[in-house]
Design a protein around this motif. Structure first.
Motif, PDB file in Angstrom:
ATOM      1  N   ARG A 190       3.386   5.591  -6.472  1.00  0.00           N
ATOM      2  CA  ARG A 190       2.663   5.342  -7.740  1.00  0.00           C
ATOM      3  C   ARG A 190       1.328   6.066  -7.819  1.00  0.00           C
ATOM      4  N   ASP A 191       1.106   7.023  -6.923  1.00  0.00           N
ATOM      5  CA  ASP A 191      -0.056   7.934  -6.991  1.00  0.00           C
ATOM      6  C   ASP A 191      -1.413   7.301  -6.718  1.00  0.00           C
ATOM      7  N   GLY A 192      -1.450   6.179  -6.040  1.00  0.00           N
ATOM      8  CA  GLY A 192      -2.731   5.631  -5.582  1.00  0.00           C
ATOM      9  C   GLY A 192      -3.581   4.979  -6.655  1.00  0.00           C
ATOM     10  N   PHE A 193      -4.895   4.995  -6.437  1.00  0.00           N
ATOM     11  CA  PHE A 193      -5.807   4.155  -7.237  1.00  0.00           C
ATOM     12  C   PHE A 193      -6.790   4.951  -8.084  1.00  0.00           C
ATOM     13  N   ALA A 194      -7.342   4.271  -9.079  1.00  0.00           N
ATOM     14  CA  ALA A 194      -8.461   4.799  -9.872  1.00  0.00           C
ATOM     15  C   ALA A 194      -9.135   3.594 -10.526  1.00  0.00           C
ATOM     16  N   TRP A 195     -10.334   3.801 -11.107  1.00  0.00           N
ATOM     17  CA  TRP A 195     -10.999   2.717 -11.842  1.00  0.00           C
ATOM     18  C   TRP A 195     -11.459   3.272 -13.185  1.00  0.00           C
ATOM     19  N   ARG A 196     -10.845   2.850 -14.245  1.00  0.00           N
ATOM     20  CA  ARG A 196     -11.151   3.209 -15.628  1.00  0.00           C
ATOM     21  C   ARG A 196     -10.688   4.623 -16.024  1.00  0.00           C
ATOM     22  N   ASP A 197     -10.727   5.604 -15.102  1.00  0.00           N
ATOM     23  CA  ASP A 197     -10.364   6.968 -15.503  1.00  0.00           C
ATOM     24  C   ASP A 197      -8.881   7.058 -15.861  1.00  0.00           C
ATOM     25  N   ASP A 198      -8.061   6.291 -15.159  1.00  0.00           N
ATOM     26  CA  ASP A 198      -6.614   6.403 -15.343  1.00  0.00           C
ATOM     27  C   ASP A 198      -6.040   4.982 -15.282  1.00  0.00           C
ATOM     28  N   VAL A 199      -5.663   4.454 -16.449  1.00  0.00           N
ATOM     29  CA  VAL A 199      -5.281   3.036 -16.483  1.00  0.00           C
ATOM     30  C   VAL A 199      -4.064   2.712 -15.625  1.00  0.00           C
ATOM     31  N   SER A 200      -3.119   3.679 -15.506  1.00  0.00           N
ATOM     32  CA  SER A 200      -1.931   3.348 -14.712  1.00  0.00           C
ATOM     33  C   SER A 200      -2.301   3.290 -13.230  1.00  0.00           C
ATOM     34  N   LYS A 201      -3.249   4.156 -12.809  1.00  0.00           N
ATOM     35  CA  LYS A 201      -3.698   4.073 -11.417  1.00  0.00           C
ATOM     36  C   LYS A 201      -4.598   2.854 -11.206  1.00  0.00           C
ATOM     37  N   GLN A 202      -5.321   2.461 -12.267  1.00  0.00           N
ATOM     38  CA  GLN A 202      -6.141   1.247 -12.146  1.00  0.00           C
ATOM     39  C   GLN A 202      -5.230   0.033 -11.958  1.00  0.00           C
ATOM     40  N   PHE A 203      -4.090   0.038 -12.681  1.00  0.00           N
ATOM     41  CA  PHE A 203      -3.140  -1.064 -12.530  1.00  0.00           C
ATOM     42  C   PHE A 203      -2.712  -1.217 -11.073  1.00  0.00           C
ATOM     43  N   ASN A 204      -2.581  -0.054 -10.370  1.00  0.00           N
ATOM     44  CA  ASN A 204      -2.096  -0.094  -8.982  1.00  0.00           C
ATOM     45  C   ASN A 204      -2.937  -0.965  -8.054  1.00  0.00           C
ATOM     46  N   LEU A 205      -4.199  -1.182  -8.445  1.00  0.00           N
ATOM     47  CA  LEU A 205      -5.039  -2.079  -7.641  1.00  0.00           C
ATOM     48  C   LEU A 205      -4.515  -3.521  -7.705  1.00  0.00           C
ATOM     49  N   HIS A 206      -3.864  -3.859  -8.835  1.00  0.00           N
ATOM     50  CA  HIS A 206      -3.421  -5.238  -9.062  1.00  0.00           C
ATOM     51  C   HIS A 206      -2.454  -5.728  -7.970  1.00  0.00           C
ATOM     52  N   PRO A 207      -1.299  -5.051  -7.750  1.00  0.00           N
ATOM     53  CA  PRO A 207      -0.397  -5.578  -6.707  1.00  0.00           C
ATOM     54  C   PRO A 207      -1.030  -5.576  -5.320  1.00  0.00           C
ATOM     55  N   LEU A 229       0.843  -1.211   0.000  1.00  0.00           N
ATOM     56  CA  LEU A 229       0.000   0.000   0.000  1.00  0.00           C
ATOM     57  C   LEU A 229       0.874   1.256   0.000  1.00  0.00           C
ATOM     58  N   PHE A 230       1.894   1.260   0.868  1.00  0.00           N
ATOM     59  CA  PHE A 230       2.797   2.421   0.953  1.00  0.00           C
ATOM     60  C   PHE A 230       3.462   2.673  -0.398  1.00  0.00           C
ATOM     61  N   TRP A 231       3.982   1.627  -1.011  1.00  0.00           N
ATOM     62  CA  TRP A 231       4.657   1.747  -2.307  1.00  0.00           C
ATOM     63  C   TRP A 231       3.708   2.357  -3.348  1.00  0.00           C
ATOM     64  N   VAL A 232       2.499   1.785  -3.431  1.00  0.00           N
ATOM     65  CA  VAL A 232       1.570   2.171  -4.483  1.00  0.00           C
ATOM     66  C   VAL A 232       1.017   3.588  -4.249  1.00  0.00           C
ATOM     67  N   ILE A 233       0.714   3.905  -2.988  1.00  0.00           N
ATOM     68  CA  ILE A 233       0.121   5.218  -2.703  1.00  0.00           C
ATOM     69  C   ILE A 233       1.186   6.318  -2.726  1.00  0.00           C
ATOM     70  N   TYR A 234       2.347   6.039  -2.139  1.00  0.00           N
ATOM     71  CA  TYR A 234       3.375   7.074  -1.995  1.00  0.00           C
ATOM     72  C   TYR A 234       4.172   7.286  -3.287  1.00  0.00           C
ATOM     73  N   LEU A 266      -9.009  -8.444 -12.817  1.00  0.00           N
ATOM     74  CA  LEU A 266      -9.720  -7.542 -13.733  1.00  0.00           C
ATOM     75  C   LEU A 266      -8.972  -6.221 -13.890  1.00  0.00           C
ATOM     76  N   ALA A 267      -8.398  -5.729 -12.779  1.00  0.00           N
ATOM     77  CA  ALA A 267      -7.700  -4.447 -12.809  1.00  0.00           C
ATOM     78  C   ALA A 267      -6.543  -4.480 -13.805  1.00  0.00           C
TER      79      ALA A 267
END
Lengths: 299, 299
Positions: free
Chosen positions: B99-116, B92-97, B165-166
């Motif tokens: 990789r800019d956190g999460f999104a769903w569909r609006d931003d594919v790179s942030k959507q990817f962050n849900l995967h790990p 969580l720390f890695w992805v939020i700090y 899916l993410a």
């Protein structure tokens, strides 16, 4: 059953290790008691009788090993052996066919190619066979299996050492030099090499050198067996994990975006990775299976 | 000792699973026989006596569990729990700090962050605790542990499904789209997910649904226990290997050459990888240790 123990040492009968002439299992029903080795002078008549009975009992148990067990033995041993050799062959094929083979100092990218081949040879093929020996050799005497186990691991040492030098050199001699030890693969590799060295040194001293005081060290060695076997298996699985991360790194560095269009080389490397995963599962199974060996506790 | 079996089912005494009121271990020496649950009507007086004796015997054995065992229990359970939560926190720390956190569909790179995050939550944290439950809960009744084991694995399912899916979405919606299933990580991930689903379905039907015919299926379920436990551990170790290759891929794709200059993010990701490796070793140890549980054979 005792002959194929993971244990380089029987837990309760250390003296049996240096029996001179145990008959082969094919002779087992025919062997007269008189053909068994003379016990040492210090052995009482009662102990001698007990030892002879122990011998007969083992051979009877050996006879009782049924078809299902032989089937599992054959499948696991044959499959593992094919995959151990297959992993090395596939690595050689990949490196020679797609990465232009080997060199030493003249061409750093070709020098790097020694790294995957030697690491797979040392950590997977030699170490894998070394572990499997305790399962393959059902009919050999334990001291021979123990020596072969040591020789196979000793053969792995130059492979690992030269493989390690090859990657260090290819990093340091590159223009510009590539830094070392920054990746997950390198951290994992260092942990694996550290465990391998510790295992080899402790194993060599405990299970071979300490045989000079056989009786006095029997309990200690027996207690060390499951720890040695567990850490050995851990080292093998860590080696597989190191290979997987190393292959991932190399294939991305080399193929870049082309990797995603399913090139032949990508499929070869992925297949090699799957072979290594299958090996980790099969070797773990072979070491722990109570059918292949029921007397050894492995944590 | 039986209460903390890897087995969701006692091998020889399936009927004990549904005892209504087993006393807590602190009451064990004081509990009078009359306080034990009334046996079912079909039970003969002899069986009733045997069951009561069995109860007392177990509590005595529980009492004999020494300081060394508690020490090993505490170290393994506490260490594993800290690392299981630590792995999720670090992801969580890695992805939020970084990789800019999460999104769903609006931003594919942030959507990817849900995967790990979701894969670590499902395959490592939930699954890890689910496996460890059989070691943590020394004093709970087995049916509760079994239900908790199912619930923790059931919680892992949406994590894994949404995590899958993410990454599919983030590949397919990218401009240009990124192909799927070409890498070692994706092949390993598919194998791990396949094993996870097979384990869940077979485990659910065999150890919960088949309880409807409890007596008739006891032998079958007992035979399935070591296989279920072995494949469960294999799935966990494969999940760790998938994470290691995934982290390697992601950190190279994201940081590129900067990875080799020891950036903070690289060190965080490498540390996460080492935590996962430590977890694979600790959880394997916890499942197989004869001290933490001596009655379960795990291949």
């Amino acid at each position: 059953m005792e002959n194929n123990s993971v244990s380089p040492m029987p837990e309760l009968a250390p003296i049996a290790e240096f029996d001179k002439t145990p008959p082969s299992p094919t002779e087992e029903t025919a062997v007269p008691m008189a053909d068994l080795p003379s016990p040492p002078k210090t052995m009482s008549a009662q102990e001698e009788k007990a030892q002879l009975e122990e011998h007969s009992r083992h051979y009877e148990e050996e006879n009782e090993w049924g078809c299902a067990n032989w089937f599992e033995y054959t499948v696991v041993v044959v499959f593992s052996s094919v995959l151990l050799l297959g992993a090395l062959a596939l690595t050689l094929f990949w490196v020679i066919y797609y990465r232009d083979g080997f060199a030493w100092r003249d061409d750093v990218s070709k020098q790097f190619n020694l790294h995957p081949v030697l690491m797979v040879a040392g950590f997977i093929t030699f170490s894998g066979f070394s572990v499997l020996l305790y399962r393959i050799c059902r009919c050999c005497r334990r001291i021979y299996v123990k020596l072969l186990h040591t020789i196979f691991h000793a053969l792995a040492i130059p492979c690992v050492a030269i493989g390690f030098l090859a990657v260090l050199d290819s990093h340091n001699l590159a223009e510009p030099p590539i830094p070392n030890f920054y990746s997950i693969h390198s951290w994992l590799g260092l942990v694996t090499m550290g465990l391998f060295v510790i295992q080899f040194v402790i194993g060599f001293f405990s299970f071979l050198v300490l045989l000079c005081c056989e009786g006095a060290t029997a309990a200690f060695r027996a207690a060390l067996v499951p720890i040695h076997a567990s850490f050995g298996l851990t080292t093998f699985v860590l080696a597989v994990a190191s290979c997987l991360t190393g292959l991932t790194e190399k294939v991305i560095f080399t193929l870049g975006n082309a990797y995603s269009s399913w090139p032949e080389e990508g499929i070869v490397v992925n297949t090699l990775a799957m072979v290594l995963v299958a090996l980790a599962i099969l070797v773990s199974f072979a070491v722990r299976s109570p059918v292949l060996h029921s007397n050894t506790k492995v944590l």
